[in-house]
Design a protein around this motif. Structure first.
Motif, mmCIF file in Angstrom:
data_model
loop_
_atom_site.group_PDB
_atom_site.id
_atom_site.type_symbol
_atom_site.label_atom_id
_atom_site.label_comp_id
_atom_site.label_asym_id
_atom_site.label_seq_id
_atom_site.Cartn_x
_atom_site.Cartn_y
_atom_site.Cartn_z
ATOM 1 N N ARG A 24 36.002 46.936 45.708
ATOM 2 C CA ARG A 24 37.380 46.843 45.203
ATOM 3 C C ARG A 24 38.046 48.221 45.264
ATOM 4 N N SER A 44 41.213 38.864 45.285
ATOM 5 C CA SER A 44 40.768 37.553 44.796
ATOM 6 C C SER A 44 39.539 37.063 45.548
ATOM 7 N N ASP A 47 34.784 39.038 45.410
ATOM 8 C CA ASP A 47 33.490 38.647 44.852
ATOM 9 C C ASP A 47 32.739 37.734 45.807
ATOM 10 N N ASN A 186 43.834 31.166 44.450
ATOM 11 C CA ASN A 186 44.436 32.149 43.538
ATOM 12 C C ASN A 186 45.838 31.745 43.100
ATOM 13 N N HIS A 220 35.236 34.405 40.153
ATOM 14 C CA HIS A 220 34.951 35.779 39.738
ATOM 15 C C HIS A 220 33.697 35.859 38.866
ATOM 16 N N THR A 250 40.482 31.628 41.243
ATOM 17 C CA THR A 250 40.531 33.089 41.235
ATOM 18 C C THR A 250 41.912 33.572 40.793
ATOM 19 N N ALA A 254 42.847 40.381 41.385
ATOM 20 C CA ALA A 254 41.854 40.436 40.305
ATOM 21 C C ALA A 254 41.306 41.848 40.107
ATOM 22 N N GLU A 260 47.538 41.410 38.854
ATOM 23 C CA GLU A 260 46.828 40.160 38.627
ATOM 24 C C GLU A 260 47.766 38.975 38.406
ATOM 25 N N TYR A 285 37.778 46.641 34.008
ATOM 26 C CA TYR A 285 37.336 45.375 34.593
ATOM 27 C C TYR A 285 35.834 45.405 34.877
ATOM 28 N N ARG A 289 32.886 43.107 33.111
ATOM 29 C CA ARG A 289 32.043 42.233 33.923
ATOM 30 C C ARG A 289 30.558 42.562 33.747
#
Length: 297
Positions: A24, A44, A47, A186, A220, A250, A254, A260, A285, A289
């Motif tokens: 990312r 989006s 992942d 998304n 995600h 998604t 993200a 977002e 973020y 996670r």
């Protein structure tokens, strides 16, 4: 295509979270180096691309044309500002190529050209062709007697295109259980919310009606992604006769709070202040996670 899967334990979950975070951040840098990019849809889908490349796909950096490699098609090919970092980070191309992303003389452009970018199975341009390409790859393997998985990431905005559904019919008709469509839902596209422009929901029910095994997940959540892709591979290994569609809910952009779920970030550029905000947001973020992985693994 692995015959057996490594355990998806806490260590593996956290390893994938770390890699997705790195990718990312490299995507943000690539958008800055290139001056702009389709960053919202890249985020989006990140992942899904991370877990495919770093857990499931059989690939060889030293032999990118290996006949029994797994194939990947980014049907929403404009999201190459995210896919290019995946290819580079995996080792197919040098990072210096990202520093001139989409600039004059660059090998890596807004859509990846398979004649210029090592590790890319097919070029993309107009939307709606990716599932057809995956079907073609699968049929070619059948004719040659070579077994491999064929993964394609499409988007809910792209599913406006009728050619996707022609390809879906073909995948079911020919019982291509080694075709896996990952739909990046998304809910945004270039002109606005997908529901406002051309509603495609219920995406899961549509693929089911076209003859697919369907799994709907949080796109995600690495555990849900793992379980869905593992089920798709096992379906093929165990002689299943249906392709699989993994419908991923998604968020556009993200991980970057000001992007977002905002269709205005379908495409854009970032100034220095935006990069600083994006970095701070990605820090939060990633922490959140990792905390989820620690709790749920």
């Amino acid at each position: 295509m692995p015959a057996n899967f490594k355990p998806f334990d806490k260590e593996e979950w956290l390893r994938l979270e770390k890699k997705a975070d790195e990718l990312r951040r490299l995507t943000v840098k690539t958008a800055v180096w290139g001056g702009s990019g389709h960053i919202g849809g890249a985020m989006s889908a990140m992942d899904a691309m991370t877990i495919l490349y770093h857990r499931f796909m059989k690939l060889d950096v030293n032999n990118p044309e290996m006949e029994d490699r797994d194939r990947f098609v980014l049907s929403k090919g404009h999201a190459a500002v995210g896919y290019a970092p995946v290819i580079v980070d995996f080792g197919f191309m040098p990072e210096e190529e990202l520093h001139i992303f989409n600039l004059t003389g660059a090998k890596i452009g807004m859509h990846l050209d398979c004649n210029k970018v090592r590790g890319v199975d097919c070029s993309t341009g107009s939307l709606g062709h990716g599932i057809s390409l995956a079907v073609g790859f699968a049929l070619a393997g059948r004719v040659k007697g070579i077994d491999y998985m064929n993964y394609v990431i499409t988007g809910d905005g792209e599913l406006n295109e009728g050619s996707n559904w022609e390809a879906a019919m073909s995948a079911a008709q020919f019982k291509l259980s080694n075709v896996v469509v990952l739909a990046d839902v998304n809910k945004c596209m270039i002109d606005g919310r997908v529901d406002d422009e051309m509603k495609v929901e219920p995406v899961d029910k549509k693929f089911e009606a076209f003859g697919f095994n369907v799994i709907r997940i949080d796109g995600h959540n690495m555990k849900e992604l793992n379980d869905a892709i593992e089920a798709a591979v096992k379906n093929h290994q165990n002689g299943g006769d249906k392709p699989t569609a993994i419908v991923m809910d998604t968020f556009k952009g993200a991980g970057i709070d000001f992007m977002e779920d905002n269709y205005l970030w379908h495409y854009g550029s970032l100034d220095e202040a935006m990069v600083e905000k994006a970095t701070a947001s990605l820090d939060k973020y990633y922490k959140a996670r990792c905390e989820r992985a620690q709790q749920e693994a």
